[in-house]
Design an enzyme around this catalytic site. Structure first.
Site, PDB file in Angstrom:
ATOM      1  N   GLU A 102       0.952  -1.201  -0.143  1.00  0.00           N
ATOM      2  CA  GLU A 102       0.043   0.029   0.086  1.00  0.00           C
ATOM      3  C   GLU A 102       0.895   1.287   0.159  1.00  0.00           C
ATOM      4  O   GLU A 102       1.785   1.267   0.968  1.00  0.00           O
ATOM      5  CB  GLU A 102      -0.720   0.030   1.185  1.00  0.00           C
ATOM      6  CG  GLU A 102      -2.051  -1.003   1.336  1.00  0.00           C
ATOM      7  CD  GLU A 102      -3.189  -0.816   0.433  1.00  0.00           C
ATOM      8  OE1 GLU A 102      -3.195   0.501  -0.093  1.00  0.00           O
ATOM      9  OE2 GLU A 102      -4.073  -1.408   0.697  1.00  0.00           O
ATOM     10  N   HIS A 173      -4.129  -3.277  -8.220  1.00  0.00           N
ATOM     11  CA  HIS A 173      -5.185  -3.649  -7.677  1.00  0.00           C
ATOM     12  C   HIS A 173      -6.569  -3.427  -8.830  1.00  0.00           C
ATOM     13  O   HIS A 173      -7.331  -4.422  -8.794  1.00  0.00           O
ATOM     14  CB  HIS A 173      -6.002  -2.656  -6.561  1.00  0.00           C
ATOM     15  CG  HIS A 173      -6.684  -3.432  -5.726  1.00  0.00           C
ATOM     16  ND1 HIS A 173      -7.102  -2.632  -4.431  1.00  0.00           N
ATOM     17  CD2 HIS A 173      -7.515  -4.482  -5.679  1.00  0.00           C
ATOM     18  CE1 HIS A 173      -7.983  -3.642  -3.869  1.00  0.00           C
ATOM     19  NE2 HIS A 173      -8.183  -4.741  -4.615  1.00  0.00           N
ATOM     20  N   ASP A 183      -6.900   1.830  -8.075  1.00  0.00           N
ATOM     21  CA  ASP A 183      -5.661   1.896  -7.547  1.00  0.00           C
ATOM     22  C   ASP A 183      -4.683   0.713  -8.367  1.00  0.00           C
ATOM     23  O   ASP A 183      -5.269  -0.395  -8.566  1.00  0.00           O
ATOM     24  CB  ASP A 183      -5.524   1.798  -6.150  1.00  0.00           C
ATOM     25  CG  ASP A 183      -6.176   0.407  -5.577  1.00  0.00           C
ATOM     26  OD1 ASP A 183      -7.180   0.181  -5.846  1.00  0.00           O
ATOM     27  OD2 ASP A 183      -5.525   0.050  -4.571  1.00  0.00           O
TER      28      ASP A 183
END
Length: 273
Positions: A102, A173, A183
């Site tokens: 992330e 993603h 994303d």
């Protein structure tokens, strides 16, 4: 960086990697893919706090801040909850087959007057925004940029992960959950990122196609360079080299109005052939 006991370890003067355990993890996995996300949050710390909340039912193996600071929250051989409903190459539920990174980034932004505003109400200046079309969408939007130090930290971590676990591929993603997720989006330089991490295994030049209409073919690597012309969607170019997110390319065929076959295109506006 290297992997030791399924954790990322800094070496040779690199900044230390913090480990903050997330309760949102489960059984052992054998990862085959690396999945890149953005947090769509206000800060790396807010995302780390969220992943520590048992009620969130969400986590990632790594969180990387805008300043390049890396925090690991789940060992790489354990399932983290980052992919959700997802599928790729005949597999469903990519949490069981992947490592998730992330990147701190508010993501897609909305134009309000002369301001760019996140979904949580924070305003950002023009200098932090790139206007681009997502590969799965038809219209342009504003996207918060990723910082160079953040990208470099992600590359270093990914090199260690990709090599240690002998992964098959690196995906967004938005690849494994198209339509549901956006994303890491067009501001993330996926093409150059994969080239740096995975290397070029072929013995011929990498080829790309423009993913939108009116792509500016610039005389140098940056918005401050003039555009020698515009390229239509689907124009094929040959990769020469890159400066950060800008690709130095050569036109595979002549384009009307452009006399010089070599130029620069932002990597977010190109897709691999």
């Amino acid at each position: 960086m290297r992997i030791s006991q399924h954790k990322l370890v800094a070496e040779n003067g690199e900044a230390a990697v913090s480990f903050v355990n997330s309760p949102n993890q489960s059984g052992v996995i054998t990862p085959a893919y690396l999945i890149i996300h953005y947090t769509a949050g206000g800060s790396a710390q807010s995302s780390i706090n969220w992943f520590q909340n048992p009620g969130a039912n969400a986590s990632a193996h790594l969180v990387i801040g805008l300043d390049g600071k890396i925090t690991q929250m789940v060992p790489f051989n354990k399932k983290a909850y980052h992919a959700g409903v997802s599928s790729w190459a005949g597999l469903s539920g990519l949490n069981s087959y992947s490592i998730g990174i992330e990147l701190d980034n508010p993501g897609k932004l909305k134009r309000v007057g002369n301001k760019w505003v996140s979904w949580f109400g924070v305003e950002y200046p023009e200098s932090k925004v790139i206007i681009a079309k997502h590969k799965n969408q038809d219209t342009e939007s504003g996207w918060h940029i990723f910082t160079p130090v953040q990208i470099e930290a992600c590359i270093k971590a990914s090199l260690a992960i990709y090599s240690h676990y002998k992964l098959k591929d690196i995906l967004g993603h938005d690849d494994i959950a198209p339509g549901r997720k956006e994303d890491p989006g067009p501001a993330f330089p996926m093409a150059s990122f994969k080239s740096r991490v995975m290397g070029r295994q072929e013995d011929h030049a990498a080829m790309f196609k423009t993913t939108g209409e009116g792509v500016r073919f610039r005389t140098g690597p940056g918005l401050n360079y003039d555009a020698a012309g515009k390229l239509k969607k689907g124009v094929t170019v040959e990769f020469i080299d890159n400066v950060m997110d800008w690709f130095h390319v050569k036109l595979a065929q002549p384009v009307a109005g452009i006399s010089e076959p070599e130029g620069w295109v932002h990597s977010s506006l190109l897709g691999r052939v």
